[in-house]
Scaffold this motif. Structure first.
Motif, PDB file in Angstrom:
ATOM      1  N   VAL A  89     -12.122   2.881  -1.170  1.00 33.47           N
ATOM      2  CA  VAL A  89     -12.165   3.176   0.262  1.00 33.47           C
ATOM      3  C   VAL A  89     -11.523   4.533   0.543  1.00 33.47           C
ATOM      4  CG1 VAL A  89     -11.332   2.424   2.526  1.00 33.47           C
ATOM      5  CG2 VAL A  89     -12.297   0.757   0.944  1.00 33.47           C
ATOM      6  N   LEU A  90     -10.432   4.833  -0.149  1.00 34.83           N
ATOM      7  CA  LEU A  90      -9.840   6.171  -0.015  1.00 34.83           C
ATOM      8  C   LEU A  90     -10.829   7.239  -0.458  1.00 34.83           C
ATOM      9  CD1 LEU A  90      -6.238   5.499  -1.361  1.00 34.83           C
ATOM     10  CD2 LEU A  90      -6.846   6.048   0.997  1.00 34.83           C
ATOM     11  N   ASP A  91     -11.480   7.026  -1.580  1.00 36.10           N
ATOM     12  CA  ASP A  91     -12.441   8.016  -2.067  1.00 36.10           C
ATOM     13  C   ASP A  91     -13.636   8.158  -1.131  1.00 36.10           C
ATOM     14  OD1 ASP A  91     -10.938   8.736  -4.255  1.00 36.10           O
ATOM     15  OD2 ASP A  91     -12.078   7.556  -5.699  1.00 36.10           O
ATOM     16  N   ALA A  92     -13.956   7.099  -0.379  1.00 36.91           N
ATOM     17  CA  ALA A  92     -15.036   7.183   0.603  1.00 36.91           C
ATOM     18  C   ALA A  92     -14.655   8.037   1.806  1.00 36.91           C
ATOM     19  CB  ALA A  92     -15.442   5.788   1.059  1.00 36.91           C
ATOM     20  N   GLY A  93     -13.393   8.408   1.887  1.00 37.90           N
ATOM     21  CA  GLY A  93     -12.958   9.312   2.940  1.00 37.90           C
ATOM     22  C   GLY A  93     -12.003   8.721   3.947  1.00 37.90           C
ATOM     23  N   ALA A  94     -11.610   7.462   3.766  1.00 39.47           N
ATOM     24  CA  ALA A  94     -10.630   6.875   4.679  1.00 39.47           C
ATOM     25  C   ALA A  94      -9.264   7.490   4.421  1.00 39.47           C
ATOM     26  CB  ALA A  94     -10.571   5.365   4.489  1.00 39.47           C
ATOM     27  N   GLN A  95      -8.628   7.971   5.458  1.00 38.50           N
ATOM     28  CA  GLN A  95      -7.250   8.460   5.341  1.00 38.50           C
ATOM     29  C   GLN A  95      -6.246   7.385   5.733  1.00 38.50           C
ATOM     30  OE1 GLN A  95      -8.431  12.366   7.579  1.00 38.50           O
ATOM     31  NE2 GLN A  95      -6.399  12.671   6.720  1.00 38.50           N
ATOM     32  N   ASN A  96      -6.716   6.414   6.490  1.00 36.79           N
ATOM     33  CA  ASN A  96      -5.833   5.395   7.054  1.00 36.79           C
ATOM     34  C   ASN A  96      -6.340   4.020   6.640  1.00 36.79           C
ATOM     35  OD1 ASN A  96      -4.414   7.417   8.900  1.00 36.79           O
ATOM     36  ND2 ASN A  96      -6.546   7.631   9.522  1.00 36.79           N
ATOM     37  N   ILE A  97      -5.525   3.306   5.887  1.00 35.91           N
ATOM     38  CA  ILE A  97      -5.901   2.003   5.348  1.00 35.91           C
ATOM     39  C   ILE A  97      -5.027   0.926   5.973  1.00 35.91           C
ATOM     40  CG2 ILE A  97      -6.026   0.573   3.265  1.00 35.91           C
ATOM     41  CD1 ILE A  97      -8.021   2.725   3.064  1.00 35.91           C
ATOM     42  N   MET A  98      -5.645  -0.191   6.340  1.00 37.14           N
ATOM     43  CA  MET A  98      -4.913  -1.388   6.732  1.00 37.14           C
ATOM     44  C   MET A  98      -5.207  -2.480   5.708  1.00 37.14           C
ATOM     45  SD  MET A  98      -5.176  -3.718  10.206  1.00 37.14           S
ATOM     46  CE  MET A  98      -4.641  -2.397  11.280  1.00 37.14           C
ATOM     47  N   VAL A  99      -4.167  -3.126   5.206  1.00 38.34           N
ATOM     48  CA  VAL A  99      -4.317  -4.168   4.201  1.00 38.34           C
ATOM     49  C   VAL A  99      -3.935  -5.516   4.804  1.00 38.34           C
ATOM     50  CG1 VAL A  99      -3.643  -4.975   1.918  1.00 38.34           C
ATOM     51  CG2 VAL A  99      -3.809  -2.519   2.362  1.00 38.34           C
ATOM     52  N   SER A 100      -4.838  -6.478   4.686  1.00 39.64           N
ATOM     53  CA  SER A 100      -4.609  -7.813   5.244  1.00 39.64           C
ATOM     54  C   SER A 100      -3.687  -8.645   4.369  1.00 39.64           C
ATOM     55  CB  SER A 100      -5.947  -8.553   5.372  1.00 39.64           C
ATOM     56  OG  SER A 100      -6.817  -7.870   6.219  1.00 39.64           O
ATOM     57  N   MET A 101      -3.082  -9.644   4.992  1.00 32.78           N
ATOM     58  CA  MET A 101      -2.358 -10.715   4.299  1.00 32.78           C
ATOM     59  C   MET A 101      -1.287 -10.183   3.337  1.00 32.78           C
ATOM     60  SD  MET A 101      -3.394 -13.630   5.408  1.00 32.78           S
ATOM     61  CE  MET A 101      -4.751 -14.397   6.324  1.00 32.78           C
ATOM     62  N   VAL A 102      -0.443  -9.319   3.850  1.00 35.48           N
ATOM     63  CA  VAL A 102       0.677  -8.822   3.050  1.00 35.48           C
ATOM     64  C   VAL A 102       1.888  -9.698   3.395  1.00 35.48           C
ATOM     65  CG1 VAL A 102       2.169  -6.858   2.540  1.00 35.48           C
ATOM     66  CG2 VAL A 102      -0.282  -6.511   2.954  1.00 35.48           C
ATOM     67  N   ASP A 103       2.159 -10.663   2.542  1.00 36.79           N
ATOM     68  CA  ASP A 103       3.138 -11.702   2.857  1.00 36.79           C
ATOM     69  C   ASP A 103       4.552 -11.390   2.379  1.00 36.79           C
ATOM     70  OD1 ASP A 103       1.159 -13.210   4.040  1.00 36.79           O
ATOM     71  OD2 ASP A 103       0.827 -14.493   2.297  1.00 36.79           O
ATOM     72  N   THR A 104       4.695 -10.464   1.436  1.00 39.46           N
ATOM     73  CA  THR A 104       6.000 -10.217   0.839  1.00 39.46           C
ATOM     74  C   THR A 104       6.235  -8.721   0.643  1.00 39.46           C
ATOM     75  OG1 THR A 104       5.150 -10.292  -1.431  1.00 39.46           O
ATOM     76  CG2 THR A 104       5.850 -12.400  -0.446  1.00 39.46           C
ATOM     77  N   PRO A 105       7.488  -8.317   0.470  1.00 35.12           N
ATOM     78  CA  PRO A 105       7.753  -6.910   0.150  1.00 35.12           C
ATOM     79  C   PRO A 105       7.095  -6.473  -1.149  1.00 35.12           C
ATOM     80  CG  PRO A 105       9.766  -8.012   0.839  1.00 35.12           C
ATOM     81  CD  PRO A 105       8.729  -9.078   0.701  1.00 35.12           C
ATOM     82  N   GLU A 106       6.980  -7.382  -2.103  1.00 34.42           N
ATOM     83  CA  GLU A 106       6.355  -7.045  -3.375  1.00 34.42           C
ATOM     84  C   GLU A 106       4.886  -6.681  -3.184  1.00 34.42           C
ATOM     85  OE1 GLU A 106      10.035  -9.054  -3.931  1.00 34.42           O
ATOM     86  OE2 GLU A 106       8.255  -9.768  -2.862  1.00 34.42           O
ATOM     87  N   LEU A 107       4.186  -7.433  -2.354  1.00 33.06           N
ATOM     88  CA  LEU A 107       2.793  -7.094  -2.056  1.00 33.06           C
ATOM     89  C   LEU A 107       2.705  -5.774  -1.303  1.00 33.06           C
ATOM     90  CD1 LEU A 107       1.194 -10.524  -1.074  1.00 33.06           C
ATOM     91  CD2 LEU A 107       0.565  -9.077  -3.015  1.00 33.06           C
ATOM     92  N   ALA A 108       3.645  -5.523  -0.402  1.00 30.76           N
ATOM     93  CA  ALA A 108       3.663  -4.243   0.315  1.00 30.76           C
ATOM     94  C   ALA A 108       3.866  -3.084  -0.654  1.00 30.76           C
ATOM     95  CB  ALA A 108       4.758  -4.257   1.379  1.00 30.76           C
TER      96      ALA A 108
END
Length: 264
Positions: A89-108
């Motif tokens: 998605v970054l390579d497709a040109g997105a500069q801003n990404i939102m990631v779903s279901m981040v439940d823990t600091p480790e996933l973040a």
């Protein structure tokens, strides 16, 4: 003379400069026409939804191109902490990404690592082949990529709420998006986005995240509740979607005309 292109400011840059909460719309239809209309509507930002919508990589690139000529900033949502998908998605040109279901600091931390090139992260190197760097038209992209991309993580579960402050404090996390729908479902309140217990859960996330300095957003299609979130201090909101507007508008017209013709 070599081509020298510059990318637009990131969403984090816009949030840092904003004098008011920023208001946005989801783009769920996959239609470049809908994305272009929304981008030129006066909305501050768009959320291109790659989780609950039939939007793949090619469509994402088309929607980003459709929105690029307009003031609204595009954010692309990916459905999970998938390092390969985030890279694509970054390579497709997105500069801003939102990631779903981040439940823990480790996933973040995993999500943040996927955003950045080595040594800071593990993003694969392919800018010469990709829209992200405009096919090497953006000077020194590889060394500047960390300045040109931004990450939002979604807090949507009881576990995520418990870890909200630690998630928001992870280096590389620029913003937190509170998802009331999934949070309500996890509380046994499915579909009840204005239930007092849910509103308290959302308020708890705000109280945990705001002191960290990380920007915080909430989804609020109910206009009264959206205004309350503004009053409470949220930095930005998503208040509608392209498919919602079309569904509501066409149904209202159908009801109007069916009533008029029955009575006529």
């Amino acid at each position: 003379m070599p081509v020298r292109l510059e990318l637009p400011p990131t969403f984090a840059d816009r949030l840092a400069r904003a004098q008011r909460p920023l208001v946005g719309s989801w783009v769920c239809s996959g239609s470049p026409v809908a994305a272009e209309i929304a981008a030129g509507s006066g909305m501050d930002w768009l959320l291109i939804d790659g989780e609950h919508s039939p939007i793949g990589l090619e469509t994402t690139a088309s929607l980003l191109r459709a929105a690029a000529a307009y003031p609204a900033t595009a954010v692309v949502r990916v459905p999970s902490v998938d390092t390969v998908l985030i890279k694509q998605v970054l390579d497709a040109g997105a500069q801003n990404i939102m990631v779903s279901m981040v439940d823990t600091p480790e996933l973040a931390e995993q999500a943040a690592a996927a955003m950045f090139c080595p040594p800071r992260g593990g993003r694969g190197i392919g800018s010469a082949l990709a829209r992200s760097a405009r096919w090497n038209g953006v000077p020194d992209y590889l060394h500047r990529a960390h300045e040109l991309v931004r990450l939002t993580v979604q807090i949507e579960s009881a576990t995520a709420v418990e870890h909200a402050a630690d998630i928001a404090a992870v280096e590389g996390v620029d913003a937190v998006f509170v998802g009331p729908s999934d949070r309500a479902a996890s509380m046994g309140l499915i579909g009840q986005q204005t239930h007092p217990d849910l509103l308290e859960a959302v308020a708890h996330v705000y109280r945990e995240v705001h002191p960290t300095g990380t920007k915080i957003c909430v989804n609020a299609f109910d206009s009264t509740q959206a205004q309350q979130y503004v009053d409470d201090g949220f930095d930005y909101l998503a208040v509608t979607s392209d498919v919602t507007l079309m569904a509501q508008g066409t149904r209202a017209l159908a009801d109007q005309w069916s009533t008029q013709l029955r009575e006529g």
